[in-house]
Design a protein around this motif. Structure first.
Motif, PDB file in Angstrom:
ATOM      1  N   ASN A  66       0.824  -1.203   0.000  1.00  0.00           N
ATOM      2  CA  ASN A  66       0.000   0.000   0.000  1.00  0.00           C
ATOM      3  C   ASN A  66       0.861   1.258   0.000  1.00  0.00           C
ATOM      4  N   MET A  67       1.944   1.244   0.780  1.00  0.00           N
ATOM      5  CA  MET A  67       2.826   2.400   0.829  1.00  0.00           C
ATOM      6  C   MET A  67       3.524   2.623  -0.512  1.00  0.00           C
ATOM      7  N   ALA A  68       4.006   1.518  -1.117  1.00  0.00           N
ATOM      8  CA  ALA A  68       4.704   1.630  -2.402  1.00  0.00           C
ATOM      9  C   ALA A  68       3.777   2.128  -3.500  1.00  0.00           C
ATOM     10  N   THR A  69       2.550   1.601  -3.545  1.00  0.00           N
ATOM     11  CA  THR A  69       1.624   2.033  -4.592  1.00  0.00           C
ATOM     12  C   THR A  69       1.155   3.470  -4.355  1.00  0.00           C
ATOM     13  N   ALA A  70       1.046   3.872  -3.098  1.00  0.00           N
ATOM     14  CA  ALA A  70       0.658   5.251  -2.812  1.00  0.00           C
ATOM     15  C   ALA A  70       1.717   6.237  -3.293  1.00  0.00           C
ATOM     16  N   GLN A  71       2.972   5.799  -3.318  1.00  0.00           N
ATOM     17  CA  GLN A  71       4.070   6.662  -3.758  1.00  0.00           C
ATOM     18  C   GLN A  71       4.364   6.521  -5.253  1.00  0.00           C
ATOM     19  N   CYS A  72       3.712   5.557  -5.925  1.00  0.00           N
ATOM     20  CA  CYS A  72       3.967   5.308  -7.346  1.00  0.00           C
ATOM     21  C   CYS A  72       3.417   6.463  -8.183  1.00  0.00           C
ATOM     22  N   ARG A  73       4.210   6.955  -9.124  1.00  0.00           N
ATOM     23  CA  ARG A  73       3.818   8.113  -9.918  1.00  0.00           C
ATOM     24  C   ARG A  73       3.829   7.859 -11.421  1.00  0.00           C
ATOM     25  N   THR A  74       4.528   6.841 -11.913  1.00  0.00           N
ATOM     26  CA  THR A  74       4.686   6.656 -13.349  1.00  0.00           C
ATOM     27  C   THR A  74       4.083   5.349 -13.848  1.00  0.00           C
ATOM     28  N   GLU A  75       4.603   4.208 -13.357  1.00  0.00           N
ATOM     29  CA  GLU A  75       4.148   2.927 -13.893  1.00  0.00           C
ATOM     30  C   GLU A  75       4.291   1.830 -12.856  1.00  0.00           C
ATOM     31  N   MET A  76       3.319   0.913 -12.860  1.00  0.00           N
ATOM     32  CA  MET A  76       3.392  -0.275 -12.015  1.00  0.00           C
ATOM     33  C   MET A  76       3.286  -1.506 -12.909  1.00  0.00           C
ATOM     34  N   LEU A  77       4.236  -2.424 -12.738  1.00  0.00           N
ATOM     35  CA  LEU A  77       4.266  -3.671 -13.492  1.00  0.00           C
ATOM     36  C   LEU A  77       3.942  -4.807 -12.535  1.00  0.00           C
ATOM     37  N   THR A  78       3.054  -5.707 -12.936  1.00  0.00           N
ATOM     38  CA  THR A  78       2.709  -6.827 -12.062  1.00  0.00           C
ATOM     39  C   THR A  78       2.634  -8.121 -12.855  1.00  0.00           C
ATOM     40  N   VAL A  79       3.081  -9.190 -12.225  1.00  0.00           N
ATOM     41  CA  VAL A  79       2.954 -10.540 -12.754  1.00  0.00           C
ATOM     42  C   VAL A  79       2.102 -11.308 -11.756  1.00  0.00           C
ATOM     43  N   GLN A  80       0.983 -11.849 -12.219  1.00  0.00           N
ATOM     44  CA  GLN A  80       0.055 -12.521 -11.326  1.00  0.00           C
ATOM     45  C   GLN A  80      -0.277 -13.913 -11.855  1.00  0.00           C
ATOM     46  N   PRO A  81       0.410 -14.961 -11.385  1.00  0.00           N
ATOM     47  CA  PRO A  81       0.035 -16.325 -11.772  1.00  0.00           C
ATOM     48  C   PRO A  81      -1.436 -16.571 -11.445  1.00  0.00           C
ATOM     49  N   SER A  82      -2.137 -17.242 -12.325  1.00  0.00           N
ATOM     50  CA  SER A  82      -3.584 -17.374 -12.201  1.00  0.00           C
ATOM     51  C   SER A  82      -3.980 -18.196 -10.990  1.00  0.00           C
ATOM     52  N   ASP A  83      -4.932 -17.671 -10.228  1.00  0.00           N
ATOM     53  CA  ASP A  83      -5.607 -18.427  -9.183  1.00  0.00           C
ATOM     54  C   ASP A  83      -6.957 -17.768  -8.966  1.00  0.00           C
ATOM     55  N   ARG A  84      -7.783 -18.401  -8.154  1.00  0.00           N
ATOM     56  CA  ARG A  84      -9.104 -17.842  -7.914  1.00  0.00           C
ATOM     57  C   ARG A  84      -8.983 -16.638  -6.997  1.00  0.00           C
ATOM     58  N   MET A  85      -9.447 -15.480  -7.472  1.00  0.00           N
ATOM     59  CA  MET A  85      -9.412 -14.275  -6.661  1.00  0.00           C
ATOM     60  C   MET A  85     -10.669 -14.227  -5.806  1.00  0.00           C
ATOM     61  N   SER A  86     -10.493 -14.145  -4.498  1.00  0.00           N
ATOM     62  CA  SER A  86     -11.643 -14.025  -3.617  1.00  0.00           C
ATOM     63  C   SER A  86     -12.214 -12.615  -3.735  1.00  0.00           C
ATOM     64  N   GLU A  87     -13.460 -12.452  -3.294  1.00  0.00           N
ATOM     65  CA  GLU A  87     -14.078 -11.120  -3.338  1.00  0.00           C
ATOM     66  C   GLU A  87     -13.281 -10.138  -2.494  1.00  0.00           C
ATOM     67  N   ARG A  88     -12.754 -10.620  -1.378  1.00  0.00           N
ATOM     68  CA  ARG A  88     -11.979  -9.737  -0.496  1.00  0.00           C
ATOM     69  C   ARG A  88     -10.702  -9.259  -1.172  1.00  0.00           C
TER      70      ARG A  88
END
Length: 314
Positions: free
Chosen positions: A113-135
């Motif tokens: 949360n702290m890192a994304t709050a300070q992000c100003r240009t670009e965020m790169l993410t790699v997310q191996p597939s799994d079931r995302m819960s509603e939470r």
């Protein structure tokens, strides 16, 4: 502590104007008594009288000011304690401060949360597939939506199986609109998040309860190059290409399975690496066997090698 409420505001103002308020009326706003804004009427127990605002404010500020004073004193004591070590610390050359071990979901999420709050240009993410819960979906939206609103570009890599995951499709739909891009690829190993070429997060344990926060420029440059390599070979989420059959009648996901079969991986390992359940993996293997005319598992490996389909891949 009870929070200040709109009903409490209305009743306190009415009590100040009238000089008192019926005890039964005040029951709808517990915050009045919690903040000590009313006291019993000495002449009639059925009524309450308002405490003067200046007096009430002083009573509320007193404990806060005391706590602030105590924390300032603690800060001074900590600074004095660490002062002798500061000069010694400048003499040590180490990269340990550029790698932080984060243990526990709460601490990991706080750092993200702290890192994304300070992000100003670009965020790169790699997310191996799994079931995302509603939470987790809501937590991701809460974290990523402010990024898009302030113009940060988001690029996310999923596995091809995400195309059949309604939660991930819904998440992508909520955040796309040209400001976030999503692609899929056959195989992803671990999660990765990079913010502004300044900080990266990778898992340190399979149960996702320990992560590493990386701030070493060399490591981050390497991870960005790895991401770009995967991104160039991935397919936009909006297309159906990964599951369409090629001229040989074999889909891209089946090409990926064929490659892992030839390497000797068992069904469970293949399913895990491609982000699908074992039943789905075996269904693809059966279709692959039919396409190649295989009558057994042993023959399938031989036919894959002889067919040349792996040479056609990519």
């Amino acid at each position: 502590m009870t929070e200040w409420c709109a009903e409490g505001e209305r009743l306190y103002a009415a009590a100040l104007r009238a000089g008192r308020i019926a005890r039964k009326d005040a029951e709808t706003a517990p915050c009045l008594m919690e903040f000590a804004l009313l006291h019993p009427d000495p002449d009639d127990p059925n009524w309450l009288r308002p405490v003067l605002p200046a007096v009430a404010l002083s009573r509320q500020l007193g404990p806060l000011e005391y706590e602030i004073t105590q924390r300032r004193r603690l800060a001074v004591e900590l600074a004095e304690t660490f002062q002798p070590f500061l000069a010694l610390g400048t003499q040590v050359t180490s990269t340990s401060d550029s790698i932080t071990v984060l243990e526990g979901g709460e601490r990991i999420n706080a750092a993200l949360n702290m890192a994304t709050a300070q992000c100003r240009t670009e965020m790169l993410t790699v997310q191996p597939s799994d079931r995302m819960s509603e939470r987790s979906l809501l937590r991701g939206l809460e974290r990523d939506k402010p990024l898009i609103e302030r113009g940060v570009r988001i690029r996310t890599l999923y596995q091809h199986t995400a195309r059949y995951n309604p939660e991930q499709l819904a998440y992508a739909a909520r955040l796309s609109e040209g400001k976030a891009e999503y692609r899929t690829i056959d195989e992803l190993v671990e999660r990765l998040i990079i913010c502004d070429e300044a900080v990266a997060f990778i898992p340190a344990r399979d149960d996702q309860q320990v992560a590493l926060e990386l701030r070493h420029p060399g490591l981050i440059r390497y991870l960005i190059k790895l991401f770009e390599y995967l991104w160039d070979r991935a397919v936009p989420l909006s297309t159906g290409k990964p599951y369409e059959a090629a001229l040989d009648g074999i889909t891209e996901i089946q090409h990926s399975i064929a490659k892992l079969l030839v390497e000797g991986h068992v069904d469970e390992a293949i399913a895990r690496r491609l982000g699908m359940n074992v039943r789905t993996c075996r269904a693809h293997i059966a279709k692959l066997a039919t396409a190649l005319g295989s009558g057994s598992r042993a023959q399938l490996g031989y036919l894959i090698a002889q067919s040349g389909i792996l040479e056609q891949e990519g």
